[in-house]
Design a protein around this motif. Structure first.
Motif, PDB file in Angstrom:
ATOM      1  N   THR A   1     -27.481 145.521  54.859  1.00  0.00           N
ATOM      2  CA  THR A   1     -27.946 146.112  56.116  1.00  0.00           C
ATOM      3  C   THR A   1     -28.460 145.029  57.058  1.00  0.00           C
ATOM      4  OG1 THR A   1     -28.593 148.134  54.948  1.00  0.00           O
ATOM      5  CG2 THR A   1     -29.527 147.792  57.143  1.00  0.00           C
ATOM      6  N   ILE A   2     -29.251 144.099  56.532  1.00  0.00           N
ATOM      7  CA  ILE A   2     -29.758 142.989  57.337  1.00  0.00           C
ATOM      8  C   ILE A   2     -28.609 142.101  57.806  1.00  0.00           C
ATOM      9  CG2 ILE A   2     -31.155 140.873  57.272  1.00  0.00           C
ATOM     10  CD1 ILE A   2     -33.010 142.351  55.294  1.00  0.00           C
ATOM     11  N   SER A   3     -27.630 141.888  56.930  1.00  0.00           N
ATOM     12  CA  SER A   3     -26.466 141.067  57.291  1.00  0.00           C
ATOM     13  C   SER A   3     -25.691 141.687  58.449  1.00  0.00           C
ATOM     14  CB  SER A   3     -25.547 140.904  56.082  1.00  0.00           C
ATOM     15  OG  SER A   3     -26.206 140.243  55.021  1.00  0.00           O
ATOM     16  N   ILE A   4     -25.504 143.005  58.398  1.00  0.00           N
ATOM     17  CA  ILE A   4     -24.806 143.698  59.483  1.00  0.00           C
ATOM     18  C   ILE A   4     -25.597 143.572  60.786  1.00  0.00           C
ATOM     19  CG2 ILE A   4     -24.079 145.964  60.340  1.00  0.00           C
ATOM     20  CD1 ILE A   4     -23.468 146.728  57.432  1.00  0.00           C
ATOM     21  N   PHE A   5     -26.899 143.753  60.686  1.00  0.00           N
ATOM     22  CA  PHE A   5     -27.759 143.648  61.881  1.00  0.00           C
ATOM     23  C   PHE A   5     -27.672 142.247  62.486  1.00  0.00           C
ATOM     24  CE2 PHE A   5     -31.896 142.364  63.601  1.00  0.00           C
ATOM     25  CZ  PHE A   5     -31.970 143.224  64.689  1.00  0.00           C
ATOM     26  N   LEU A   6     -27.729 141.217  61.636  1.00  0.00           N
ATOM     27  CA  LEU A   6     -27.673 139.837  62.125  1.00  0.00           C
ATOM     28  C   LEU A   6     -26.321 139.538  62.769  1.00  0.00           C
ATOM     29  CD1 LEU A   6     -29.478 137.888  59.247  1.00  0.00           C
ATOM     30  CD2 LEU A   6     -30.357 138.430  61.520  1.00  0.00           C
ATOM     31  N   TRP A   7     -25.243 140.099  62.194  1.00  0.00           N
ATOM     32  CA  TRP A   7     -23.941 139.886  62.802  1.00  0.00           C
ATOM     33  C   TRP A   7     -23.869 140.542  64.184  1.00  0.00           C
ATOM     34  CZ3 TRP A   7     -20.143 137.334  64.183  1.00  0.00           C
ATOM     35  CH2 TRP A   7     -19.054 137.930  64.820  1.00  0.00           C
ATOM     36  N   ILE A   8     -24.409 141.737  64.314  1.00  0.00           N
ATOM     37  CA  ILE A   8     -24.405 142.408  65.616  1.00  0.00           C
ATOM     38  C   ILE A   8     -25.184 141.583  66.637  1.00  0.00           C
ATOM     39  CG2 ILE A   8     -25.262 144.437  66.868  1.00  0.00           C
ATOM     40  CD1 ILE A   8     -24.562 146.116  64.450  1.00  0.00           C
ATOM     41  N   LEU A   9     -26.291 141.010  66.195  1.00  0.00           N
ATOM     42  CA  LEU A   9     -27.084 140.148  67.073  1.00  0.00           C
ATOM     43  C   LEU A   9     -26.284 138.912  67.485  1.00  0.00           C
ATOM     44  CD1 LEU A   9     -29.841 139.643  68.397  1.00  0.00           C
ATOM     45  CD2 LEU A   9     -30.551 138.467  66.298  1.00  0.00           C
ATOM     46  N   CYS A  10     -25.601 138.288  66.521  1.00  0.00           N
ATOM     47  CA  CYS A  10     -24.769 137.117  66.821  1.00  0.00           C
ATOM     48  C   CYS A  10     -23.629 137.489  67.766  1.00  0.00           C
ATOM     49  CB  CYS A  10     -24.211 136.529  65.534  1.00  0.00           C
ATOM     50  SG  CYS A  10     -25.432 135.730  64.474  1.00  0.00           S
ATOM     51  N   ALA A  11     -22.995 138.635  67.499  1.00  0.00           N
ATOM     52  CA  ALA A  11     -21.891 139.083  68.340  1.00  0.00           C
ATOM     53  C   ALA A  11     -22.371 139.334  69.770  1.00  0.00           C
ATOM     54  CB  ALA A  11     -21.271 140.350  67.759  1.00  0.00           C
ATOM     55  N   TYR A  12     -23.566 139.886  69.899  1.00  0.00           N
ATOM     56  CA  TYR A  12     -24.138 140.135  71.231  1.00  0.00           C
ATOM     57  C   TYR A  12     -24.303 138.821  71.992  1.00  0.00           C
ATOM     58  CZ  TYR A  12     -27.584 141.317  74.810  1.00  0.00           C
ATOM     59  OH  TYR A  12     -28.253 141.450  75.995  1.00  0.00           O
ATOM     60  N   ILE A  13     -24.807 137.807  71.298  1.00  0.00           N
ATOM     61  CA  ILE A  13     -25.004 136.494  71.934  1.00  0.00           C
ATOM     62  C   ILE A  13     -23.661 135.894  72.336  1.00  0.00           C
ATOM     63  CG2 ILE A  13     -25.813 134.129  71.556  1.00  0.00           C
ATOM     64  CD1 ILE A  13     -27.935 135.309  69.658  1.00  0.00           C
ATOM     65  N   ILE A  14     -22.663 136.014  71.444  1.00  0.00           N
ATOM     66  CA  ILE A  14     -21.325 135.500  71.748  1.00  0.00           C
ATOM     67  C   ILE A  14     -20.742 136.199  72.965  1.00  0.00           C
ATOM     68  CG2 ILE A  14     -18.938 135.357  70.925  1.00  0.00           C
ATOM     69  CD1 ILE A  14     -20.093 135.039  68.089  1.00  0.00           C
ATOM     70  N   PHE A  15     -20.869 137.517  73.020  1.00  0.00           N
ATOM     71  CA  PHE A  15     -20.309 138.285  74.130  1.00  0.00           C
ATOM     72  C   PHE A  15     -21.007 137.959  75.449  1.00  0.00           C
ATOM     73  CE2 PHE A  15     -19.083 141.820  70.918  1.00  0.00           C
ATOM     74  CZ  PHE A  15     -17.983 141.067  70.530  1.00  0.00           C
ATOM     75  N   ILE A  16     -22.320 137.653  75.364  1.00  0.00           N
ATOM     76  CA  ILE A  16     -23.067 137.286  76.578  1.00  0.00           C
ATOM     77  C   ILE A  16     -22.649 135.903  77.063  1.00  0.00           C
ATOM     78  CG2 ILE A  16     -25.346 136.684  77.479  1.00  0.00           C
ATOM     79  CD1 ILE A  16     -24.889 139.674  77.306  1.00  0.00           C
ATOM     80  N   LYS A  17     -22.529 134.976  76.110  1.00  0.00           N
ATOM     81  CA  LYS A  17     -22.195 133.590  76.453  1.00  0.00           C
ATOM     82  C   LYS A  17     -20.721 133.433  76.810  1.00  0.00           C
ATOM     83  CE  LYS A  17     -26.309 131.870  75.587  1.00  0.00           C
ATOM     84  NZ  LYS A  17     -27.144 131.254  76.646  1.00  0.00           N
ATOM     85  N   ILE A  18     -19.848 134.155  76.095  1.00  0.00           N
ATOM     86  CA  ILE A  18     -18.396 134.064  76.320  1.00  0.00           C
ATOM     87  C   ILE A  18     -17.846 135.481  76.504  1.00  0.00           C
ATOM     88  CG2 ILE A  18     -16.277 132.946  75.532  1.00  0.00           C
ATOM     89  CD1 ILE A  18     -17.922 131.484  73.433  1.00  0.00           C
TER      90      ILE A  18
END
Length: 208
Positions: free
Chosen positions: A158-175
């Motif tokens: 569950t934490i891993s999924i949450f962290l990936w969503i957070l990383c994906a959000y940063i990627i989508f914002i930056k790129i």
């Protein structure tokens, strides 16, 4: 030796290119079928179809015909996925209003903390909702229950999924171009992978 290396590089190049095409293609289907469902009624079945396709890939069933399978899943899940979406929307809206009322008017700390905990559990349940829907064959409301139980019983995933969503959000914002061309697929792949690990772990526990 140079020939072998060239062939190896060429194979790697075509393999990566094929995966990029698949990822972009499934994202495009998600956009198209979401629009065909007028957005609100299309996003749940379209997202369910994305996770179903990704699940097939991760389970080594890569030779599926993507469009027919996507459409079949979209059509078959339209009613149940929208029902689940409606229920979750009502629960989320209820929690949001309660938190606002508690924050603005009641200002009772224990109640506010309790509502925040409920909201956190609600969010954790949402993380598993599409993977559970694509993996199990349950009644509509049982998908929500199963997602909730998995969120509690598999905290590491569950934490891993949450962290990936957070990383994906940063990627989508930056790129943002990444989201524009392959957002739905890129987001769903790790979520489905972690979820499958969670499902397998839970199944092993049940056997024992």
């Amino acid at each position: 030796m140079n020939v072998i290396n060239t062939r190896g590089f060429a194979g790697l190049f075509f393999g990566v290119s094929e995966w990029i095409f698949r990822v972009m293609y499934v994202h495009l289907l998600w956009v198209i079928f979401t629009i065909l469902g007028l957005g609100i009624l299309g996003i749940m079945p379209a997202t369910s179809a994305v996770f179903s396709v990704v699940r097939k890939w991760l389970m080594k069933e890569e030779d599926i015909s993507i469009l027919p399978f996507f459409y079949k899943t979209y059509k078959s899940s339209w009613k149940s996925s929208n029902l689940i979406g409606l229920v979750m929307l009502l629960i989320g809206g209820f929690l949001y209003l309660d938190i606002k009322i508690s924050q603005e008017f009641l200002k009772f700390a224990p109640l506010h903390i309790f509502l925040l905990i409920l909201s956190f559990l609600f969010f954790m349940t949402c993380l598993y909702l599409f993977p559970v829907f694509s993996h199990y064959n349950l009644k509509p409301l049982q998908y929500i229950k199963q997602s909730f139980l998995l969120a509690l019983s598999q905290p590491l995933y569950t934490i891993s999924i949450f962290l990936w969503i957070l990383c994906a959000y940063i990627i989508f914002i930056k790129i943002p171009v990444v989201y524009f061309f392959m957002g739905a697929s890129i987001l769903s792949l790790p979520i489905m992978w972690f979820s499958l690990m969670s499902f397998n772990k839970l199944a092993k526990k049940q056997i024992q």
